[in-house]
Design a protein around this motif. Structure first.
Motif, PDB file in Angstrom:
ATOM      1  N   LEU A  62       0.779  -1.239   0.000  1.00 39.81           N
ATOM      2  CA  LEU A  62       0.000   0.000   0.000  1.00 39.81           C
ATOM      3  C   LEU A  62       0.810   1.288   0.000  1.00 39.81           C
ATOM      4  CD1 LEU A  62      -2.690  -1.124   2.602  1.00 39.81           C
ATOM      5  CD2 LEU A  62      -3.024  -0.842   0.145  1.00 39.81           C
ATOM      6  N   ASN A 104      -4.097   3.038   4.376  1.00 39.81           N
ATOM      7  CA  ASN A 104      -2.874   3.624   4.940  1.00 39.81           C
ATOM      8  C   ASN A 104      -2.498   2.937   6.244  1.00 39.81           C
ATOM      9  OD1 ASN A 104      -0.915   5.021   6.276  1.00 39.81           O
ATOM     10  ND2 ASN A 104      -2.008   6.977   6.347  1.00 39.81           N
ATOM     11  N   ASN A 139      -7.097   1.410  -3.398  1.00 40.28           N
ATOM     12  CA  ASN A 139      -5.730   1.175  -2.906  1.00 40.28           C
ATOM     13  C   ASN A 139      -4.647   1.157  -3.982  1.00 40.28           C
ATOM     14  OD1 ASN A 139      -7.070   0.834  -0.530  1.00 40.28           O
ATOM     15  ND2 ASN A 139      -6.699  -1.359  -0.352  1.00 40.28           N
ATOM     16  N   GLU A 155      -0.100   4.458  -4.414  1.00 40.76           N
ATOM     17  CA  GLU A 155       0.592   4.497  -3.123  1.00 40.76           C
ATOM     18  C   GLU A 155       0.593   5.883  -2.497  1.00 40.76           C
ATOM     19  OE1 GLU A 155       4.389   2.947  -4.165  1.00 40.76           O
ATOM     20  OE2 GLU A 155       3.761   0.854  -3.836  1.00 40.76           O
ATOM     21  N   ASP A 156       0.852   6.905  -3.314  1.00 39.08           N
ATOM     22  CA  ASP A 156       0.957   8.245  -2.731  1.00 39.08           C
ATOM     23  C   ASP A 156      -0.409   8.762  -2.280  1.00 39.08           C
ATOM     24  OD1 ASP A 156       0.256   8.247  -5.437  1.00 39.08           O
ATOM     25  OD2 ASP A 156       0.865  10.328  -5.698  1.00 39.08           O
ATOM     26  N   ASN A 171      -2.755   6.819  -0.997  1.00 37.30           N
ATOM     27  CA  ASN A 171      -3.315   5.979   0.076  1.00 37.30           C
ATOM     28  C   ASN A 171      -3.212   6.635   1.450  1.00 37.30           C
ATOM     29  OD1 ASN A 171      -4.120   3.944  -1.594  1.00 37.30           O
ATOM     30  ND2 ASN A 171      -2.285   2.669  -1.281  1.00 37.30           N
ATOM     31  N   ILE A 172      -2.209   7.514   1.618  1.00 37.93           N
ATOM     32  CA  ILE A 172      -1.932   8.051   2.950  1.00 37.93           C
ATOM     33  C   ILE A 172      -3.141   8.792   3.518  1.00 37.93           C
ATOM     34  CG2 ILE A 172      -0.399   9.543   4.313  1.00 37.93           C
ATOM     35  CD1 ILE A 172       1.289   7.464   3.053  1.00 37.93           C
ATOM     36  N   ASP A 173      -3.723   9.704   2.731  1.00 37.53           N
ATOM     37  CA  ASP A 173      -4.855  10.451   3.297  1.00 37.53           C
ATOM     38  C   ASP A 173      -5.846  10.899   2.238  1.00 37.53           C
ATOM     39  OD1 ASP A 173      -3.468  12.405   2.044  1.00 37.53           O
ATOM     40  OD2 ASP A 173      -3.232  13.711   3.777  1.00 37.53           O
ATOM     41  N   ALA A 228      -7.921   8.249   0.543  1.00 37.38           N
ATOM     42  CA  ALA A 228      -8.811   7.128   0.219  1.00 37.38           C
ATOM     43  C   ALA A 228     -10.263   7.471   0.544  1.00 37.38           C
ATOM     44  CB  ALA A 228      -8.377   5.891   0.996  1.00 37.38           C
ATOM     45  N   PRO A 232     -13.834   5.778   1.694  1.00 34.28           N
ATOM     46  CA  PRO A 232     -14.137   4.531   2.409  1.00 34.28           C
ATOM     47  C   PRO A 232     -14.802   3.462   1.530  1.00 34.28           C
ATOM     48  CG  PRO A 232     -14.772   6.437   3.724  1.00 34.28           C
ATOM     49  CD  PRO A 232     -14.390   6.958   2.378  1.00 34.28           C
ATOM     50  N   ASP A 233     -14.424   2.212   1.755  1.00 36.61           N
ATOM     51  CA  ASP A 233     -15.003   1.095   1.003  1.00 36.61           C
ATOM     52  C   ASP A 233     -16.520   1.081   1.121  1.00 36.61           C
ATOM     53  OD1 ASP A 233     -12.508   0.396   0.339  1.00 36.61           O
ATOM     54  OD2 ASP A 233     -12.361  -1.351   1.674  1.00 36.61           O
ATOM     55  N   MET A 234     -17.015   1.416   2.313  1.00 38.28           N
ATOM     56  CA  MET A 234     -18.465   1.349   2.533  1.00 38.28           C
ATOM     57  C   MET A 234     -19.215   2.373   1.670  1.00 38.28           C
ATOM     58  SD  MET A 234     -18.831   3.231   6.261  1.00 38.28           S
ATOM     59  CE  MET A 234     -17.581   2.553   7.295  1.00 38.28           C
ATOM     60  N   HIS A 259     -11.037  10.062  -2.749  1.00 44.35           N
ATOM     61  CA  HIS A 259     -11.749  11.338  -2.761  1.00 44.35           C
ATOM     62  C   HIS A 259     -11.518  12.011  -4.120  1.00 44.35           C
ATOM     63  CE1 HIS A 259     -11.576  11.131   1.719  1.00 44.35           C
ATOM     64  NE2 HIS A 259     -12.425  12.141   1.769  1.00 44.35           N
ATOM     65  N   GLN A 316     -11.670  17.627  -1.298  1.00 47.38           N
ATOM     66  CA  GLN A 316     -11.906  17.950   0.106  1.00 47.38           C
ATOM     67  C   GLN A 316     -11.845  19.468   0.223  1.00 47.38           C
ATOM     68  OE1 GLN A 316      -8.789  16.056   2.389  1.00 47.38           O
ATOM     69  NE2 GLN A 316      -9.884  14.104   2.515  1.00 47.38           N
ATOM     70  N   HIS A 359     -16.864  17.195   1.076  1.00 42.84           N
ATOM     71  CA  HIS A 359     -16.044  16.120   0.503  1.00 42.84           C
ATOM     72  C   HIS A 359     -16.833  15.412  -0.594  1.00 42.84           C
ATOM     73  CE1 HIS A 359     -13.055  15.532   4.077  1.00 42.84           C
ATOM     74  NE2 HIS A 359     -13.281  16.801   3.833  1.00 42.84           N
TER      75      HIS A 359
END
Lengths: 356, 254
Positions: free
Chosen positions: A43, A237, B128, B131-132, B134-136, B138, B140-142, B148, B151, B169
């Motif tokens: 990830l 993450n 997912n 990589e860059d 993924n940190i902040d 993403a 939500p899967d639900m 995004h 924001q 958002h």
């Protein structure tokens, strides 16, 4: 045409500099990569290792010894590890740590792990250190911590029987200096990696979580409930932090202005780095001033204890009512989920313990 | 990193082909991103200080604005569609992100259109995968997963004059449990046969006020937070988003 030429020249410079080794014949440290957890590999971008401080077996071993070395302090009594305990995920169970002269700080020590994945490279609660190496310069000369001078710390190490040889093995010189000390410590710190908790195993399909843990994760991810993921990571993450600075609604005014002191910007007052939520089982108390003794206190804060101040993060959205008022069941589940991010093996890993 | 490498290769490839000194040389284009509030430029310096009034009359201050742009493509009169690889997460507080590219090499000629995707289209919005991001970034899967698209955060004054937070958002819309609706926007802008025979700067402009304006007058007192899983709010955002982008082209005289 020009462009091609330039890149060719560039390439040859790189090639040449690679084969350029001017250190003595005895200097032959063994380079070694980090043990990247599977979930990080899937990830996250690659860990940051500075080109001028590659990880070597010798450097890591020396750094570990130094991390546990009280000679670094003014009176030879305190090591990094006296405030960063392996069994506490390398933080201090005391709310405020006590330095060598009995002086007590005003911030809670921070856990140390996964530092090579802090892509913003801002360390401390307020981000004032700009690399792992840079950070390690601080505590040795901090008056309320190890209260030493670097010349004195270096002289103490130089005067020992073993350290000059260990520096020779690690860095090709027996002449110790502060830069090499911090490089070695940083190498050791980069090996403190935590990425194999129950939740990681769940993501990798190795185990199944309990219903309570799974519901807790949903509370964490649900914008209308916990909404923790915007700052503290997610299943995408695995650091469980964004390593960014926020005001999470602790106070109406600030004694400690945090990031604001570093940036000189009033709009940064009261902002602190989001901590990782890994290993919370071992890292109490919580927050920059260690004000919360338990995870229940933390959850109650986000649920009904939020207070307004002018830099509060808009994600603390229901601050007028103190928070989202989670149900008792959601709170219990959220806690169960948070604890699934803790990894007992991290605190007992034999490679991380006192070698002295 | 990957983006830069690809662009460099592209640049070298284009320059490399151009071995005939008489043919018109390629042009270098920067594609920048800027933001405004009804024509008044907005930068990070406005964050937390400048008050804006939205269509519904609420006075607000912005503290964060980030959005994703992908599949930037230029079309010329020869019928070429030249797509720049990669994506860009624009963060107004980080100058480095205010440019999609500074050195894309294009053939000179008459340009008819520019298009891009606000967010990721269905094919690119893979859970997912980046990589860059993924940190902040993403989503939500639900709520359908992926990432995004935007924001926008800040505070607005409620009817009592008290500051209230908002978090606007945008991403994939959740219709019901397990059922999701694509919510990205393909922006396609007519360049009116702009002839680009010299290095050029293309400015993609976002009018932030439009997010609150047209066709849905946004009422922050009703829709201020918890909007990610709110289907109606997500669709309203998409409708308002149709009008937020415009483009300026400027030739750089040497």
């Amino acid at each position: 045409m020009k462009l091609n030429l330039i890149s060719l020249v560039f390439l040859s410079v790189i090639l040449f500099s690679c084969s350029n080794d001017d250190s003595g014949p005895d200097y032959n440290p063994t380079e070694v990569g980090l043990e990247v957890p599977e979930i990080f590999d899937l990830l996250l971008p690659d860990p940051l290792i500075p080109a001028n401080n590659p990880q070597t077996v010798e450097g890591i071993a020396l750094g570990r010894k130094l991390f546990y070395e009280p000679l670094l302090s003014g009176d030879g009594t305190q090591a990094c590890a006296d405030c960063h305990f392996a069994e506490n995920a390398f933080t201090d169970p005391d709310r405020f740590s006590t330095g060598i002269d009995g002086l007590i700080g005003d911030r809670n020590a921070m856990p140390v792990f996964n530092v090579a994945w802090n892509f913003n490279e801002k360390f401390f609660w307020d981000g004032r250190a700009l690399s792992v190496e840079d950070q390690a310069f601080g505590p040795v000369v901090n008056l309320i911590e190890m209260n030493n001078t670097w010349p004195n710390a270096v002289a103490s190490l130089q005067a020992t029987d073993n350290y000059p040889d260990l520096f020779l093995d690690a860095f090709g010189t027996a002449t110790i200096d502060s830069v090499l000390v911090t490089k070695a410590i940083a190498q050791f710190e980069r090996t403190l990696i935590s990425g194999n908790s129950r939740f990681d195993k769940h993501l990798l399909g190795e185990i199944t979580l309990t219903d309570s843990e799974l519901n807790g994760f949903n509370v964490f991810m649900d914008e209308t409930k916990g909404d923790c993921f915007h700052c503290h990571g997610s299943d995408a993450n695995p650091l469980w932090t964004d390593n960014i600075f926020h005001n999470n609604g602790l106070d109406t005014s600030f004694e400690d202005i945090g990031l604001g002191k570093v940036t000189n910007d009033p709009l940064d007052h009261g902002k602190f780095k989001s901590p990782s939520l890994r290993n919370l089982a071992y890292s109490a108390p919580y927050m920059h001033d260690g004000r919360f003794a338990t995870l229940d206190d933390v959850i109650n804060h986000y649920s009904e204890g939020l207070v307004w101040s002018y830099t509060i993060d808009p994600l603390m959205k229901t601050f007028a009512e103190g928070g989202v008022h989670l149900s008792p069941e959601d709170k219990a589940d959220l806690k169960a989920f948070l604890l699934s991010l803790s990894e007992p093996e991290f605190t007992t890993n034999p490679d991380f313990q006192d070698p002295n | 990193m990957k983006n830069i490498a690809l662009l460099l290769i592209l640049a070298i490839a284009f320059v490399g082909c151009n071995d005939d000194d008489d043919s018109p040389s390629n042009v270098v284009m920067s594609i920048n991103l800027s933001q405004n509030w009804d024509e008044t430029n907005v930068t990070a310096a406005d964050f937390g200080t400048t008050e804006f009034t939205n269509q519904n009359g609420e006075v607000l201050k912005i503290s964060k604005l980030r959005y994703l742009i992908s599949k930037v493509t230029l079309y010329n009169s020869y019928g070429d569609a030249i797509e720049l690889p990669g994506y860009n997460l624009v963060d107004i507080s980080d100058d480095n992100t205010l440019s999609f590219t500074k050195n894309a090499v294009f053939p000179p000629g008459t340009y008819t259109r520019i298009s891009f995707v606000y967010g990721f289209n269905e094919e690119d919005n893979i859970d997912n995968a980046y990589e860059d991001l993924n940190i902040d970034w993403a989503w939500p899967d639900m709520l359908g997963g992926g990432y995004h698209f935007m924001q926008q955060e800040g505070t607005f004054k409620d009817p009592n004059g008290d500051p209230q937070p908002y978090a606007y958002h945008n991403g994939t819309a959740r219709v019901s449990e397990g059922v999701f609706e694509q919510n990205f926007i393909t922006v396609d802008i007519d360049l009116e046969d702009y002839s680009i025979n010299d290095n050029a700067i293309i400015d993609i402009k976002m009018n932030i006020a439009e997010w609150f304006k047209n066709p849905n007058t946004w009422d922050l007192n009703v829709f201020s937070g918890g909007l990610m899983g709110n289907y109606d709010a997500q669709i309203d955002m998409n409708q308002n988003g149709q009008n937020v982008f415009s483009v300026d082209v400027a030739i750089v005289e040497e």
